[in-house]
Design a protein around this motif. Structure first.
Motif, PDB file in Angstrom:
ATOM      1  N   UNK A 132       0.825  -1.216   0.000  1.00 41.29           N
ATOM      2  CA  UNK A 132       0.000   0.000   0.000  1.00 41.29           C
ATOM      3  C   UNK A 132       0.856   1.261   0.000  1.00 41.29           C
ATOM      4  N   UNK A 133       1.951   1.264   0.754  1.00 44.35           N
ATOM      5  CA  UNK A 133       2.823   2.442   0.809  1.00 44.35           C
ATOM      6  C   UNK A 133       3.473   2.699  -0.538  1.00 44.35           C
ATOM      7  N   UNK A 134       3.813   1.626  -1.265  1.00 38.96           N
ATOM      8  CA  UNK A 134       4.436   1.776  -2.570  1.00 38.96           C
ATOM      9  C   UNK A 134       3.444   2.346  -3.581  1.00 38.96           C
ATOM     10  N   UNK A 135       2.197   1.923  -3.505  1.00 43.04           N
ATOM     11  CA  UNK A 135       1.179   2.462  -4.412  1.00 43.04           C
ATOM     12  C   UNK A 135       0.931   3.941  -4.108  1.00 43.04           C
ATOM     13  N   UNK A 136       0.904   4.287  -2.852  1.00 42.80           N
ATOM     14  CA  UNK A 136       0.735   5.691  -2.481  1.00 42.80           C
ATOM     15  C   UNK A 136       1.894   6.527  -3.009  1.00 42.80           C
ATOM     16  N   UNK A 137       3.114   5.988  -2.903  1.00 47.84           N
ATOM     17  CA  UNK A 137       4.280   6.702  -3.414  1.00 47.84           C
ATOM     18  C   UNK A 137       4.227   6.832  -4.936  1.00 47.84           C
ATOM     19  N   UNK A 138       3.694   5.820  -5.601  1.00 44.70           N
ATOM     20  CA  UNK A 138       3.548   5.845  -7.056  1.00 44.70           C
ATOM     21  C   UNK A 138       2.600   6.960  -7.486  1.00 44.70           C
ATOM     22  N   UNK A 139       1.460   7.058  -6.839  1.00 43.04           N
ATOM     23  CA  UNK A 139       0.487   8.109  -7.165  1.00 43.04           C
ATOM     24  C   UNK A 139       1.066   9.480  -6.825  1.00 43.04           C
ATOM     25  N   UNK A 194      -7.097   2.551  -5.200  1.00 41.78           N
ATOM     26  CA  UNK A 194      -8.179   3.455  -4.813  1.00 41.78           C
ATOM     27  C   UNK A 194      -7.770   4.292  -3.606  1.00 41.78           C
ATOM     28  N   UNK A 195      -7.179   3.642  -2.601  1.00 48.26           N
ATOM     29  CA  UNK A 195      -6.782   4.347  -1.390  1.00 48.26           C
ATOM     30  C   UNK A 195      -5.746   5.428  -1.675  1.00 48.26           C
ATOM     31  N   UNK A 196      -4.874   5.178  -2.644  1.00 48.39           N
ATOM     32  CA  UNK A 196      -3.834   6.150  -2.966  1.00 48.39           C
ATOM     33  C   UNK A 196      -4.363   7.312  -3.792  1.00 48.39           C
ATOM     34  N   UNK A 197      -5.240   7.026  -4.748  1.00 47.01           N
ATOM     35  CA  UNK A 197      -5.661   8.054  -5.702  1.00 47.01           C
ATOM     36  C   UNK A 197      -6.923   8.806  -5.279  1.00 47.01           C
TER      37      UNK A 197
END
Length: 245
Positions: A66-73, A121-124
């Motif tokens: 999840x942290x990696x996806x947030x960093x990606x967005x 979804x949580x990241x974007x």
């Protein structure tokens, strides 16, 4: 960037539908930000897109983190100033009959195919709400509507993506956020390469004898993305014309 162009983040962009979508949307004038584990492929794809006059960048991505996806967005937003479209495409498909008890593969499918979409979804979603709008394109499968032998756990994931997409659509109806579920039938990709069970692998080889090019799914995504803000294309199912399933 024209008024009709978007900033589009795409997961699983190193091959198959993700790669085809990156090429198509970049050719349409959108700015694409690409994520996948295989950064060598992303680098090559980014170079091809930019050489053709498009705008693209990439970052390595593990959608199960999840942290990696947030960093990606966040990286997409930092580079382009916003994120208009999030294409949650990353997926795996190691099919097997349930009595094969390939539990680690079941867990992997849930992690990538379900949690990966939820992480996207949580990241974007906070980014889109802050900027006043956005568009999620979640890639499911015809397996979101029917179950077939060896695909029970895979279908669990795709049914879940369909349910989450509908829930997000209903919750976002008055928030300027659109949600599109795209469900491909048999499509040319590397998904079947990960099937370790011999019987399931052979069955899938026969099942995939008639397949769509990945560009057909990219065209469907491009259609949904291109619609004006007041139009929300909710579900698209794309099958080969010669296939009954």
């Amino acid at each position: 960037m024209t008024d009709a162009a978007r900033v589009v983040a795409i997961t699983g962009a190193s091959s198959g539908i993700g790669e085809a979508t990156a090429r198509r949307l970049a050719a349409d004038g959108h700015r694409v930000f690409l994520g996948a584990r295989r950064t060598g492929r992303l680098d090559a794809l980014t170079r091809e897109i930019t050489a053709a006059g498009g705008t693209a960048a990439y970052r390595g991505l593990d959608v199960t983190d999840a942290a990696d996806v947030k960093a990606f967005v966040s990286a997409a937003r930092e580079r382009y100033g916003r994120v208009d479209v999030m294409v949650n495409n990353a997926g795996v498909m190691p099919l097997s009959p349930l009595d094969a008890l390939r539990v680690e593969e079941w867990d992997r499918m849930i992690d990538v195919n379900v949690r990966g979409v939820l992480h996207g979804i949580a990241a974007a979603l906070p980014v889109m709400r802050a900027q006043g709008g956005g568009h999620f394109v979640n890639i499911a499968s015809v397996g979101a509507y029917e179950v077939s032998p060896t695909a029970a756990v895979y279908c669990v994931g795709k049914f879940a993506v369909r349910a989450v997409s509908e829930g997000l659509r209903q919750e976002s109806a008055d928030g300027g956020i659109r949600v599109t579920l795209v469900s491909p039938g048999v499509t040319e990709s590397e998904l079947a390469d990960g099937i370790g069970d011999p019987a399931a692998r052979e069955a899938m080889r026969a099942y995939r004898a008639v397949a769509l090019p990945a560009s057909a799914i990219a065209d469907a995504i491009a259609y949904a993305v291109s619609q004006p803000a007041q139009v929300d294309v909710n579900e698209i199912v794309v099958r080969p014309a010669a296939s009954a399933r």
